[in-house]
Design a protein around this motif. Structure first.
Motif, mmCIF file in Angstrom:
data_model
loop_
_atom_site.group_PDB
_atom_site.id
_atom_site.type_symbol
_atom_site.label_atom_id
_atom_site.label_comp_id
_atom_site.label_asym_id
_atom_site.label_seq_id
_atom_site.Cartn_x
_atom_site.Cartn_y
_atom_site.Cartn_z
ATOM 1 N N ASN A 443 40.476 48.808 38.011
ATOM 2 C CA ASN A 443 39.757 50.046 37.700
ATOM 3 C C ASN A 443 38.831 49.907 36.504
ATOM 4 O OD1 ASN A 443 40.752 52.558 39.413
ATOM 5 N ND2 ASN A 443 42.524 51.227 39.099
ATOM 6 N N ASN A 444 38.911 48.784 35.805
ATOM 7 C CA ASN A 444 38.096 48.627 34.596
ATOM 8 C C ASN A 444 37.313 47.323 34.538
ATOM 9 O OD1 ASN A 444 39.029 50.978 32.609
ATOM 10 N ND2 ASN A 444 40.856 50.221 33.654
ATOM 11 N N THR A 445 37.430 46.514 35.540
ATOM 12 C CA THR A 445 36.805 45.196 35.481
ATOM 13 C C THR A 445 35.291 45.253 35.614
ATOM 14 O OG1 THR A 445 36.775 42.991 36.444
ATOM 15 C CG2 THR A 445 37.061 44.819 37.967
ATOM 16 N N LYS A 446 34.631 44.322 34.929
ATOM 17 C CA LYS A 446 33.187 44.143 35.080
ATOM 18 C C LYS A 446 32.884 42.898 35.922
ATOM 19 C CE LYS A 446 32.122 46.344 30.650
ATOM 20 N NZ LYS A 446 31.514 46.171 29.300
ATOM 21 N N ASN A 447 33.961 42.236 36.335
ATOM 22 C CA ASN A 447 33.820 41.040 37.177
ATOM 23 C C ASN A 447 34.740 41.189 38.382
ATOM 24 O OD1 ASN A 447 33.403 38.456 38.221
ATOM 25 N ND2 ASN A 447 34.955 37.544 36.883
ATOM 26 N N PRO A 448 34.334 41.980 39.382
ATOM 27 C CA PRO A 448 35.236 42.263 40.506
ATOM 28 C C PRO A 448 35.552 41.049 41.366
ATOM 29 C CG PRO A 448 33.039 43.124 40.955
ATOM 30 C CD PRO A 448 33.038 42.676 39.528
ATOM 31 N N TYR A 449 34.637 40.069 41.424
ATOM 32 C CA TYR A 449 34.871 38.907 42.279
ATOM 33 C C TYR A 449 35.514 37.776 41.475
ATOM 34 C CZ TYR A 449 31.860 41.428 45.513
ATOM 35 O OH TYR A 449 31.329 42.377 46.349
ATOM 36 N N ASP A 450 36.768 37.983 41.110
ATOM 37 C CA ASP A 450 37.516 36.997 40.321
ATOM 38 C C ASP A 450 38.336 36.141 41.285
ATOM 39 O OD1 ASP A 450 39.128 35.570 38.595
ATOM 40 O OD2 ASP A 450 39.339 37.225 37.182
ATOM 41 N N TRP A 451 37.734 35.034 41.714
ATOM 42 C CA TRP A 451 38.384 34.199 42.733
ATOM 43 C C TRP A 451 39.671 33.560 42.211
ATOM 44 C CZ3 TRP A 451 36.672 34.479 47.591
ATOM 45 C CH2 TRP A 451 35.375 34.943 47.805
ATOM 46 N N THR A 452 39.691 33.202 40.949
ATOM 47 C CA THR A 452 40.884 32.551 40.385
ATOM 48 C C THR A 452 42.078 33.494 40.419
ATOM 49 O OG1 THR A 452 39.487 31.231 38.923
ATOM 50 C CG2 THR A 452 41.820 31.357 38.375
ATOM 51 N N PHE A 489 37.267 42.896 48.986
ATOM 52 C CA PHE A 489 37.611 41.600 48.386
ATOM 53 C C PHE A 489 39.071 41.591 47.950
ATOM 54 C CE2 PHE A 489 37.937 38.898 44.582
ATOM 55 C CZ PHE A 489 37.420 37.699 45.051
ATOM 56 N N TRP A 490 39.503 42.673 47.322
ATOM 57 C CA TRP A 490 40.876 42.761 46.837
ATOM 58 C C TRP A 490 41.828 43.235 47.915
ATOM 59 C CZ3 TRP A 490 42.069 40.214 42.742
ATOM 60 C CH2 TRP A 490 41.071 39.950 41.795
ATOM 61 N N LYS A 491 41.342 44.060 48.821
ATOM 62 C CA LYS A 491 42.202 44.528 49.914
ATOM 63 C C LYS A 491 42.675 43.343 50.752
ATOM 64 C CE LYS A 491 42.424 47.776 53.774
ATOM 65 N NZ LYS A 491 43.085 46.800 54.658
ATOM 66 N N GLU A 492 41.784 42.400 51.006
ATOM 67 C CA GLU A 492 42.144 41.216 51.776
ATOM 68 C C GLU A 492 43.221 40.397 51.061
ATOM 69 O OE1 GLU A 492 39.956 37.246 53.697
ATOM 70 O OE2 GLU A 492 38.800 38.739 52.593
ATOM 71 N N ALA A 493 43.082 40.241 49.738
ATOM 72 C CA ALA A 493 44.070 39.477 48.966
ATOM 73 C C ALA A 493 45.424 40.172 48.965
ATOM 74 C CB ALA A 493 43.569 39.290 47.536
ATOM 75 N N ILE A 494 45.426 41.498 48.838
ATOM 76 C CA ILE A 494 46.691 42.245 48.810
ATOM 77 C C ILE A 494 47.346 42.232 50.185
ATOM 78 C CG2 ILE A 494 47.628 44.588 48.595
ATOM 79 C CD1 ILE A 494 45.797 44.935 46.173
ATOM 80 N N ASP A 495 46.544 42.314 51.242
ATOM 81 C CA ASP A 495 47.103 42.216 52.594
ATOM 82 C C ASP A 495 47.801 40.866 52.797
ATOM 83 O OD1 ASP A 495 46.198 44.716 53.192
ATOM 84 O OD2 ASP A 495 44.437 44.062 54.325
ATOM 85 N N GLU A 496 47.161 39.815 52.320
ATOM 86 C CA GLU A 496 47.760 38.479 52.439
ATOM 87 C C GLU A 496 49.046 38.388 51.615
ATOM 88 O OE1 GLU A 496 48.345 34.391 53.346
ATOM 89 O OE2 GLU A 496 47.277 36.047 54.320
ATOM 90 N N LEU A 497 49.052 39.004 50.435
ATOM 91 C CA LEU A 497 50.253 39.038 49.594
ATOM 92 C C LEU A 497 51.404 39.719 50.333
ATOM 93 C CD1 LEU A 497 51.661 38.757 46.787
ATOM 94 C CD2 LEU A 497 50.684 40.968 46.208
#
Length: 511
Positions: A443-452, A489-497
């Motif tokens: 909710n506060n990030t300025k870098n939403p695409y944090d691949w790491t 981008f994050w929904k995909e990561a959370i689904d995989e989690l």
């Protein structure tokens, strides 16, 4: 065979320059060849080559193996894991979800289940290429797995059912694995076995056994290791000295403490502690015997710094805290004010790893966080320091670290740089603290695409407690902001989690 030579010549020069002529029918082969359509030069050439090839093969006697058949495997009373559980194993052997394989192996061993015969070759081959999994694999092979390993020299690391035979005549890999198993179960008995045969072993085998000696290392091992300081081989001396440095009560560690006592210079300046050292030039015989190498310092390290590092790394950490009750944090701060900052911190890291000292481990991890990895920056060292903390202390340390850190929880966050090395089961409280930090970050990030950070979710799934999976399956998707540009981008990561967590849940239900 003249016809075969004609075929080769024709094939080389081409049918435009040379063609096959009809063959007189004198035997069975020539009778077949005479029936070819010689008006089609290319077809005749290919057909003739095919006929002769089959003729030659038909005339060969099959290869026979005169070796006697192996003795059949004995009946195994242990039951196989369920078919569905075997399917989970198959997925992991195909390198999908392979990070969960140690958990599957541990669960199977606890349930006294063994691997079905169909999967044994793949599992044995995995053990050949992954030595760190061998002990876990051994516990689920059963009699058939051990029998099968005996049929393939590549799998000679497997310990046979008769321990004494393996110990006396087994391969180097099998004897080493057996020794590791024995050190895990009964360090004293394992040491007695080794001391009887140690002088007769070759140097590389001696070193391999000493490498395993750290498993179950205790003060009862000290007399044997102390005697090795007088071994004729320098590599044996150095390895024995390194092992003795893991034991704060060893005679070697006490000798190191005396050296520090005579070398340490402490000064107070404006209520701040400052450190320096005075050391004799060169090495005497006693220092060399204790494994101190004064001749070959690593790159970027002077001779004095190298000697200080070796002595401090082998000195009991209690020695420092007993001096005027100075805490580990204060010693580290004092080191930073000296010219020996990296030397001392590196040495204390080695000492904390060897002695598994939780107070020093926590202080060194805090320094890593506060100074963004300036002093403690080796991944293996960080994992070892975390391992030095008890389960409760690890939990408390990391929860406090996350709660006190005010920056967003991205891959640049010092807390994250430590968390990616936290390879232990999480508590519910710790898990919820991480999720809270992730929600704040998203909710506060300025870098939403944090691949790491996103890629770390797969590691997180290995340690989250399964008891809260139903709750997380409902709540986790809601922490992603409804942002059409990067929310997916994050929904995909959370689904995989969540998929990984459900995979773990169903996998372990089978046991």
């Amino acid at each position: 065979m003249k016809i075969w030579q004609d075929i080769l010549t024709t094939a080389l020069v081409g049918t435009e320059r040379k063609i096959l002529t009809p063959i007189p029918s004198t035997d069975q082969l020539s009778q077949l060849l005479s029936q070819l359509n010689y008006k089609d030069p290319e077809g005749t050439l290919l057909s003739a080559a095919a006929i002769i090839s089959l003729y030659q093969k038909a005339g060969q006697i099959p290869v026979t193996d005169n070796q006697p058949l192996p003795t059949p495997c004995q009946t195994d009373n242990n039951s196989n894991c369920s078919p569905l559980s075997a399917q989970y194993l198959k997925v992991m052997l195909l390198k999908e979800r392979q990070q969960l394989l140690p958990e599957w192996l541990a669960a199977a061993a606890t349930a006294r289940k063994q691997v079905p015969a169909y999967y044994l070759p793949e599992l044995l081959e995995l053990g050949r290429t992954s030595p760190h999994l061998r002990l876990a694999i051994m516990s689920v092979l059963g009699k058939r797995g051990r029998w099968l390993a005996g049929q393939n020299p590549k799998w000679d690391y497997v310990v046979g059912e008769d321990i004494e035979i393996t110990w006396k005549t087994g391969s180097s890999a099998a004897r080493q694995l057996l020794f590791e198993q024995l050190r895990t179960e009964n360090p004293g008995d394992a040491r007695e076995k080794l001391t009887k045969i140690f002088p007769q072993e070759k140097l590389d085998q001696q070193l391999a056994f000493l490498e395993i000696f750290q498993t179950g290392l205790n003060m009862d091992d000290e007399p044997f290791l102390e005697s090795l300081l007088d071994n004729k081989y320098q590599k044996i001396q150095q390895k024995a000295a390194e092992l003795l440095a893991h034991l704060p009560g060893s005679r070697l560690s006490q000798r190191m403490a005396k050296r520090i006592t005579s070398a340490l210079i402490m000064k107070q300046n404006r209520n701040r502690l400052h450190l320096d050292f005075t050391l004799p030039n060169g090495n005497d015989e006693a220092m060399t015997r204790d494994g101190i190498n004064g001749k070959q310092p690593p790159k970027l390290l002077g001779e004095k710094a190298w000697k200080i590092l070796q002595i401090v790394a082998s000195t009991p950490l209690s020695f420092w805290t007993e001096i005027n009750r100075i805490s580990p944090t204060e010693w580290i701060q004092a080191a930073k004010r000296s010219e020996w900052d990296r030397t001392l911190v590196d040495a204390w890291v080695v000492a904390a790893l060897r002695q598994k000292n939780p107070d020093w481990a926590e202080a060194l991890l805090s320094i890593h966080t506060n100074f963004n990895g300036y002093l403690v920056n080796n991944d293996i060292s960080i994992r070892g320091l975390i391992n030095s903390l008890s389960t409760q202390r690890r939990d408390t340390f990391f929860i406090k670290l996350i709660q006190e850190n005010k920056t967003v929880f991205d891959s640049q966050n010092p807390a994250f740089s430590l968390l990616r090395h936290y390879r232990y089961p999480w508590s519910t409280e710790f898990t919820m603290a991480i999720i809270k930090s992730l929600k704040y970050h998203l909710n506060n990030t300025k870098n939403p695409y944090d691949w790491t950070l996103q890629s770390a979710f797969k590691d997180f799934a290995c340690y989250i407690p399964l008891s809260i999976v139903p709750e997380l399956s409902l709540s986790l998707p809601n922490i992603v902001p409804n942002n059409p540009s990067w929310g997916y981008f994050w929904k995909e990561a959370i689904d995989e989690l969540i998929v990984l967590l459900n995979f773990r849940t169903e996998m372990l239900k089978e046991f």
